[in-house]
Design an enzyme around this catalytic site. Structure first.
Site, PDB file in Angstrom:
ATOM      1  N   HIS A  45      17.443 -66.125  70.987  1.00 50.13           N
ATOM      2  CA  HIS A  45      16.448 -66.614  72.213  1.00 50.13           C
ATOM      3  C   HIS A  45      14.904 -66.798  71.803  1.00 50.13           C
ATOM      4  O   HIS A  45      14.928 -66.267  70.912  1.00 50.13           O
ATOM      5  CB  HIS A  45      16.522 -65.824  73.365  1.00 50.13           C
ATOM      6  CG  HIS A  45      17.627 -65.782  74.716  1.00 50.13           C
ATOM      7  ND1 HIS A  45      17.943 -66.559  75.478  1.00 50.13           N
ATOM      8  CD2 HIS A  45      19.018 -65.167  73.571  1.00 50.13           C
ATOM      9  CE1 HIS A  45      18.923 -65.728  76.129  1.00 50.13           C
ATOM     10  NE2 HIS A  45      19.470 -64.819  75.112  1.00 50.13           N
ATOM     11  N   GLU A 127      16.606 -61.255  71.209  1.00 52.53           N
ATOM     12  CA  GLU A 127      14.690 -62.449  71.602  1.00 52.53           C
ATOM     13  C   GLU A 127      13.800 -62.397  70.883  1.00 52.53           C
ATOM     14  O   GLU A 127      13.884 -61.591  70.122  1.00 52.53           O
ATOM     15  CB  GLU A 127      14.049 -61.941  73.092  1.00 52.53           C
ATOM     16  CG  GLU A 127      15.277 -62.153  74.102  1.00 52.53           C
ATOM     17  CD  GLU A 127      14.701 -63.641  75.220  1.00 52.53           C
ATOM     18  OE1 GLU A 127      14.476 -64.273  74.486  1.00 52.53           O
ATOM     19  OE2 GLU A 127      15.497 -63.671  76.247  1.00 52.53           O
ATOM     20  N   HIS A 163      20.821 -70.011  72.732  1.00 55.47           N
ATOM     21  CA  HIS A 163      20.497 -70.165  74.221  1.00 55.47           C
ATOM     22  C   HIS A 163      20.900 -71.177  74.689  1.00 55.47           C
ATOM     23  O   HIS A 163      21.605 -71.757  75.425  1.00 55.47           O
ATOM     24  CB  HIS A 163      19.954 -69.482  75.082  1.00 55.47           C
ATOM     25  CG  HIS A 163      19.614 -69.134  76.539  1.00 55.47           C
ATOM     26  ND1 HIS A 163      18.333 -68.743  76.825  1.00 55.47           N
ATOM     27  CD2 HIS A 163      20.629 -69.021  77.212  1.00 55.47           C
ATOM     28  CE1 HIS A 163      18.798 -68.346  78.045  1.00 55.47           C
ATOM     29  NE2 HIS A 163      20.154 -68.662  78.664  1.00 55.47           N
ATOM     30  N   ASP A 173      15.469 -72.656  74.310  1.00 58.95           N
ATOM     31  CA  ASP A 173      14.968 -71.759  72.595  1.00 58.95           C
ATOM     32  C   ASP A 173      16.743 -71.534  72.524  1.00 58.95           C
ATOM     33  O   ASP A 173      17.884 -71.333  72.727  1.00 58.95           O
ATOM     34  CB  ASP A 173      15.069 -70.871  73.524  1.00 58.95           C
ATOM     35  CG  ASP A 173      15.694 -70.243  74.837  1.00 58.95           C
ATOM     36  OD1 ASP A 173      16.526 -70.060  75.687  1.00 58.95           O
ATOM     37  OD2 ASP A 173      15.748 -68.938  74.685  1.00 58.95           O
TER      38      ASP A 173
HETATM   39 ZN   LIG Z   1      17.217 -67.975  76.124  1.00 56.88          ZN
END
Ligand SMILES: [Zn+2]
Length: 204
Positions: A45, A127, A163, A173
């Site tokens: 992400h 992330e 994602h 993303d």
């Molecule tokens: Zn995401």
């Protein structure tokens, strides 16, 4: 006679799903994985809070339900959001962990991978601090590569996706600025382990 300090055994790389090289900041936003389900997929992400602001510490606050919703217009727009990821990698490559990889973090939302819905059940969410579509720092690829390699050793993970690939149309993303070829090379995984549209994301 007391044992000399140097004889202490090196702590294991993974302990109950927590990675030794990550800063641990526990999130309340998680639950158990379904019985018998182990992580099989890494989901990449991009996030920054507010979007485009780096190093603010606000992502860590969001994932631990400490964000001040009134501190920024954007935060008001996501007021009450309860999410988490297993890992967060800042622009300078600092690695944070919020949820044990043995547990289910709340990063993917409505999603599907190879015909299986609810990717949170069987994935590890990572992330990267950034903006979808834009570039990421080399220090982030370095952290991501070593973390992912270690995850591949510890869990039966055979696939990596963005994602955007597991929630197409809803999420974008990490986007076109993410260098899939770099991650592929670092992990030594074949193209079958990555979404088809990442095959030519950057020259080999
Ligand atoms: Zn995401």
């Amino acid at each position: 006679m007391a044992q000399p300090e140097t004889s202490k055994p090196t702590p294991p790389l993974w302990q109950d799903g927590w990675y030794r090289f990550a800063r641990r900041l526990e999130s309340p936003n998680f639950g158990p994985r379904p019985a018998g389900v182990k992580p099989a997929l890494i989901v990449i992400h991009a996030i920054s809070l507010p979007p485009g602001d780096y190093g603010s510490g606000q992502v860590q606050r969001l994932f631990t339900n400490q964000l001040d919703w009134d501190a920024h217009d954007y935060f008001r727009s996501i007021r009450g959001l309860k999410v988490s990821a297993h890992f967060f990698i800042t622009r300078d490559g600092q690695l944070w962990q919020f949820v044990s990889c043995n547990d289910r973090a709340w990063h993917a939302g409505e999603s599907s991978f190879r015909g299986k819905d609810n990717c949170n059940d069987f994935s590890v969410g990572i992330e990267l601090e950034g903006l979808e579509g834009l570039f990421f720092e080399q220090a982030q690829y370095d952290s991501l590569s070593s973390l992912s390699a270690s995850l591949l050793q510890a869990y039966p993970i055979h696939h990596v996706a963005g994602h955007e690939h597991i929630a197409p149309g809803r999420k974008q993303d990490p986007g076109a600025g993410f260098n899939w070829a770099m991650l592929r090379r670092a992990l030594g995984l074949g193209p079958a382990s990555f979404p088809a549209d990442t095959a030519d994301s950057a020259p080999e």
